[in-house]
Design an enzyme around this catalytic site. Structure first.
Site, mmCIF file in Angstrom:
data_model
loop_
_atom_site.group_PDB
_atom_site.id
_atom_site.type_symbol
_atom_site.label_atom_id
_atom_site.label_comp_id
_atom_site.label_asym_id
_atom_site.label_seq_id
_atom_site.Cartn_x
_atom_site.Cartn_y
_atom_site.Cartn_z
ATOM 1 N N LYS A 1 0.838 -1.201 0.000
ATOM 2 C CA LYS A 1 0.000 0.000 0.000
ATOM 3 C C LYS A 1 0.875 1.254 0.000
ATOM 4 O O LYS A 1 0.614 2.202 -0.745
ATOM 5 C CB LYS A 1 -0.963 -0.027 1.208
ATOM 6 C CG LYS A 1 -2.062 -1.071 1.032
ATOM 7 C CD LYS A 1 -2.929 -1.300 2.279
ATOM 8 C CE LYS A 1 -3.890 -2.465 2.031
ATOM 9 N NZ LYS A 1 -4.755 -2.778 3.180
ATOM 10 N N ASP B 1 -11.233 2.613 3.408
ATOM 11 C CA ASP B 1 -11.454 1.157 3.340
ATOM 12 C C ASP B 1 -12.931 0.847 3.084
ATOM 13 O O ASP B 1 -13.277 -0.268 2.710
ATOM 14 C CB ASP B 1 -11.061 0.518 4.684
ATOM 15 C CG ASP B 1 -9.800 -0.310 4.582
ATOM 16 O OD1 ASP B 1 -9.466 -0.751 3.472
ATOM 17 O OD2 ASP B 1 -9.154 -0.510 5.629
ATOM 18 N N GLN C 1 -5.059 -1.596 9.364
ATOM 19 C CA GLN C 1 -4.937 -2.918 8.754
ATOM 20 C C GLN C 1 -5.519 -3.988 9.683
ATOM 21 O O GLN C 1 -5.227 -4.019 10.872
ATOM 22 C CB GLN C 1 -3.450 -3.207 8.446
ATOM 23 C CG GLN C 1 -3.199 -4.468 7.642
ATOM 24 C CD GLN C 1 -3.751 -4.428 6.224
ATOM 25 O OE1 GLN C 1 -3.896 -3.374 5.625
ATOM 26 N NE2 GLN C 1 -4.071 -5.584 5.684
HETATM 27 N N1 GUN Z 1 -7.091 -7.038 5.840
HETATM 28 C C1 GUN Z 1 -7.364 -7.760 4.740
HETATM 29 N N2 GUN Z 1 -7.865 -6.973 3.769
HETATM 30 C C2 GUN Z 1 -7.928 -5.728 4.269
HETATM 31 C C3 GUN Z 1 -8.356 -4.484 3.738
HETATM 32 O O1 GUN Z 1 -8.816 -4.355 2.606
HETATM 33 N N3 GUN Z 1 -8.231 -3.424 4.583
HETATM 34 C C4 GUN Z 1 -7.757 -3.537 5.846
HETATM 35 N N4 GUN Z 1 -7.701 -2.436 6.604
HETATM 36 N N5 GUN Z 1 -7.352 -4.676 6.373
HETATM 37 C C5 GUN Z 1 -7.434 -5.765 5.572
#
Ligand code: GUN
Length: 294
Positions: free
Chosen positions: A52, A119, A96
């Site tokens: 990211k 998100d 996350q």
């Molecule tokens: N864990 C797995 N996929 C995601 C996601 O798209 N966003 C976040 N914040 N955590 C995750």
């Protein structure tokens, strides 16, 4: 059978975003800023967060990574979220997941200002998505819709079977596929671990979205000839002869299912790269105040 190249589409979209950021910069505007909170040292999470941050660099965003040890208290995490909510320089941020057991994920998600929730996990964004209002759509479902669109796959009136009912993928992709729109307008069936006669249902599907996190679960005898298969699985299966010691494995038995399909997403290189790309797109929208005005 056509392979859906998520990596190529994601690269293309990132270039589109980068061009927009360059225009913003040239016009003296504010560069979008994404903050990412990571708690602990889960290998998968660390890899995703690194991707990211790297993607932010590629498209020209500012990014901030905030790390906490796994024993951080819920209160400390909530204080950090409050600070990011108030920080005018931060356009969007994510925490996350998964989080350590002593922290309530739901409490954390609901503490995020929905206008910065890139998100798309906050109940306000989930609810607005489900009734077709402007919202931050969660990244994986948004990425799936973008793939269907860019490959011009017909969805109207098709029977779409979603396997898996998670809040992150199964539920939101179900609501998007039944939305009065393209892609959408599908008849959607959602299946999960308690579904009876799963094979009977998947055999009727024109489109299958496999998102239950069970490696190679979907077999060739569960798929109708000519179906479109979207594989959302990303389980790390031990593979001692690889450099990392694991192999990213999808929910579809690709080798045997692929010859029967009209379109299929590979793992890796299918839905995965699109997820991060959707997060970048949401951050751009947040920076431009394109979803919520203030
Ligand atoms: N864990 C797995 N996929 C995601 C996601 O798209 N966003 C976040 N914040 N955590 C995750």
């Amino acid at each position: 059978m056509k392979l859906i190249d998520g990596k190529a589409i994601a690269d293309q979209i990132k270039q589109e975003i980068a061009a927009e950021v360059a225009d913003i910069k040239a016009a003296g505007g504010k560069i979008p800023h994404l903050a990412v909170i990571i708690v602990g040292h889960d290998g998968g999470s660390e890899t995703y967060v690194a991707h990211k941050v790297k993607s932010c660099e590629q498209v020209g965003f500012k990014s901030t990574k905030i790390c906490f040890e796994a024993d951080v208290t819920e209160d400390t995490l909530l204080e950090q979220i409050d600070a990011l909510n108030k920080d005018a320089d931060v356009d969007g941020f994510i925490v996350q997941l998964p989080l350590p057991k002593h922290i309530s994920e739901q409490k954390v998600i609901e503490a995020i200002d929905y206008r910065k929730d890139v998100d798309g996990f906050h109940p306000i964004n989930v609810g607005r998505t489900s009734i077709g209002l402007p919202s931050f759509v969660s990244a994986t479902p948004a990425g799936i819709m973008e793939l269907l669109k860019r490959y011009e796959i017909e969805t109207s009136g098709k029977h779409c079977v979603v396997i898996g009912r998670s809040n992150i993928v199964g539920k939101p992709v179900t609501s998007l596929m039944m939305q009065k729109a393209y892609p959408g307008d599908a008849t959607v069936t959602i299946c999960h671990s308690r579904t009876k006669n799963l094979k009977e249902i998947t055999l009727q599907a024109d489109i299958i979205i496999a998102a239950m996190g069970s490696p190679k679960f979907l077999k060739a005898d569960m798929v109708k000839e000519g179906a479109v298969i979207v594989d959302v699985g990303t389980t790390r299966v031990p593979a001692p002869d690889t450099k990392t010691g694991f192999k990213l494995t999808g929910d579809v038995d690709f080798e045997n299912v692929a010859p029967k399909c009209s379109y299929i997403t590979p793992v890796p290189g299918g839905v995965g790269p699109m997820t991060i790309c959707s997060l970048m797109k949401n951050t751009l929208l947040a920076g431009k105040k394109a979803v919520y005005k203030d």
